[in-house]
Design an enzyme around this catalytic site. Structure first.
Site, mmCIF file in Angstrom:
data_model
loop_
_atom_site.group_PDB
_atom_site.id
_atom_site.type_symbol
_atom_site.label_atom_id
_atom_site.label_comp_id
_atom_site.label_asym_id
_atom_site.label_seq_id
_atom_site.Cartn_x
_atom_site.Cartn_y
_atom_site.Cartn_z
ATOM 1 N N GLU A 42 0.779 -1.300 -0.089
ATOM 2 C CA GLU A 42 0.077 -0.032 -0.053
ATOM 3 C C GLU A 42 0.843 1.095 0.009
ATOM 4 O O GLU A 42 1.959 1.223 0.385
ATOM 5 C CB GLU A 42 -0.997 0.076 1.337
ATOM 6 N N GLY A 84 6.921 -1.735 6.094
ATOM 7 C CA GLY A 84 8.112 -2.232 6.190
ATOM 8 C C GLY A 84 9.372 -1.472 7.015
ATOM 9 O O GLY A 84 8.881 -0.206 7.295
ATOM 10 N N CYS A 136 -0.721 6.026 10.515
ATOM 11 C CA CYS A 136 0.393 5.492 10.722
ATOM 12 C C CYS A 136 -0.014 4.249 11.303
ATOM 13 O O CYS A 136 -0.607 4.153 12.513
ATOM 14 C CB CYS A 136 1.162 6.378 11.663
ATOM 15 N N CYS A 151 6.256 -4.749 16.049
ATOM 16 C CA CYS A 151 6.033 -4.106 16.983
ATOM 17 C C CYS A 151 4.398 -4.229 17.205
ATOM 18 O O CYS A 151 3.587 -4.309 16.379
ATOM 19 C CB CYS A 151 5.945 -2.315 16.471
ATOM 20 N N ASN A 173 -3.159 5.052 16.405
ATOM 21 C CA ASN A 173 -4.110 4.671 15.499
ATOM 22 C C ASN A 173 -4.668 3.465 15.904
ATOM 23 O O ASN A 173 -3.910 2.395 15.979
ATOM 24 C CB ASN A 173 -3.657 4.843 13.971
#
EC number: 2.1.1.192
Length: 369
Positions: free
Chosen positions: A108, A183, A362, A132, A319
């Site tokens: 994306e 990435g 994000c 993460c 987010n």
């Protein structure tokens, strides 16, 4: 609850896409053209079509003899990325594109228009191996590295869409590129640096964006940060720190078990000294996890000591991602965090969050079809 995943630094050995013009530097372009039996001047001609005119289809390159267009297309312009769908929000000012690569891999990119600029957030890998726990991309694992041309073509496509008025707001110009999509850019080091050079070199060698308008982010691969500093680029380095203490960062950003906060900040200082550029520190503010007043104080102190005036903190309200038990800090907590960092003499602002409704913000990119 996020499942604990292993760190993956080396991408799975999946086949890379076919060679493309954007994979090649100027000498390699000339060699490739010669191998096709074409005169040397065609190398720059093809590059100008791609980088200056943003044209990726040789059939539309009218200065190229019709008889060789098919041959050139097969050898140097394979279709790398096909748009699967576009999703828009923020009144059309944010557009996420889901791309399908040659081998079916999904990735994306996100184009964001502001009154004074247009910023493209691009992917450097399909998925991510940094694991993460608060990031949808990291929880999806790493599929493969993207090629230099796959990275560059995201930028060319966005620049063409803006120029042609295919996005909300009418014709415009791409002004900024941030390696903050899917990435860990520095885990695909060689191809990312080559892509930066293609994005920033003037035509016929590249798309001609200013290096200062390009941001490369990292979770903190300290040796690679130092290596990037020695490339003598003037791109902005963004370090995803997310907490100033090793104890919590070992969990939030698992690569911290390899390179500590101190090592990452030392490398960031080396980058700032070599480039003369201010380092951006990214900090996703998570309710009751990393938003305590003492962490704000410690963050400010550590950054002031390590980087002096050459640092800016970008606070990012967390987010939401599917299955996560974490959410953003309340506004009063966020405001107090900013106040405390500023009180330590460190520049700090809250980032304008875009694209939440379409999972384009994000930490939300997961390339789901």
């Amino acid at each position: 609850m996020a499942v604990s995943l292993p760190l993956v630094f080396t991408a799975p050995r999946r086949g890379m896409p076919p060679k493309h013009l954007a994979d090649l530097d100027s000498a390699e372009r000339r060699e490739a053209v010669k191998e096709l039996g074409l005169p040397g001047f065609r190398a720059d001609q093809l590059a100008r079509q791609y980088y200056a005119r943003l044209e990726a289809d040789p059939e539309k390159m009218t200065d190229l003899p019709a008889a060789v267009r098919e041959q050139v297309g097969a050898a140097l312009f394979p279709t790398l990325l096909t748009p699967v769908k576009h999703l828009a929000c923020d009144g059309g000012d944010t557009r996420k594109t889901l791309w399908k690569a040659n081998d079916g891999t999904l990735l994306e990119s996100v184009l964001m228009r502001y009154p004074d600029r247009a910023t493209l957030c691009i992917s450097s890998q399909a998925g991510c191996g940094m694991a993460c726990p608060f990031c949808a991309t990291g929880q999806g694992g790493l599929q493969r590295n993207l090629s230099t041309a796959e990275i560059v073509d995201q930028v060319r496509a966005a620049a063409a869409a803006l120029r042609d008025g295919d996005v909300h707001g009418g014709p415009g110009r791409l002004s900024n590129v941030v390696f903050m999509g899917m990435g860990e850019p520095l885990a695909n080091y060689k191809r990312v640096v080559a892509a930066v050079r293609r994005i920033t070199s003037p035509a016929p060698d590249g798309l001609g964006l200013s290096q200062r308008s390009v941001t490369v982010s990292t979770v903190g691969l300290a040796p690679a940060i130092r290596k990037l500093a020695d490339e003598d680029l003037s791109v902005t380095l963004a370090v995803s720190l997310h907490t100033p203490d090793d104890e919590l960062r070992d969990t939030l950003v698992p690569v911290n078990n390899r390179w500590s906060v101190a090592e990452v900040l030392d490398a960031a200082r080396y980058y700032a000294d070599k480039s003369g550029r201010r380092v951006s520190i990214e900090y996703a503010l998570i309710r009751d996890v990393n938003d305590q007043p003492w962490r704000a104080d410690l963050l400010g102190k550590k950054l002031r000591k390590a980087l002096g005036p050459l640092v800016h903190v970008n606070l990012i309200p967390l987010n939401p991602t599917p299955g996560s038990e974490w959410d953003a800090s309340p506004k009063p907590v966020e405001k107090e965090f900013v106040r405390r960092v500023l009180a330590q003499g460190v520049s700090c602002t809250v980032r304008d969050t875009r694209g939440q409704e379409i999972a384009a913000a994000c930490g939300q990119l997961a390339a789901e079809n």
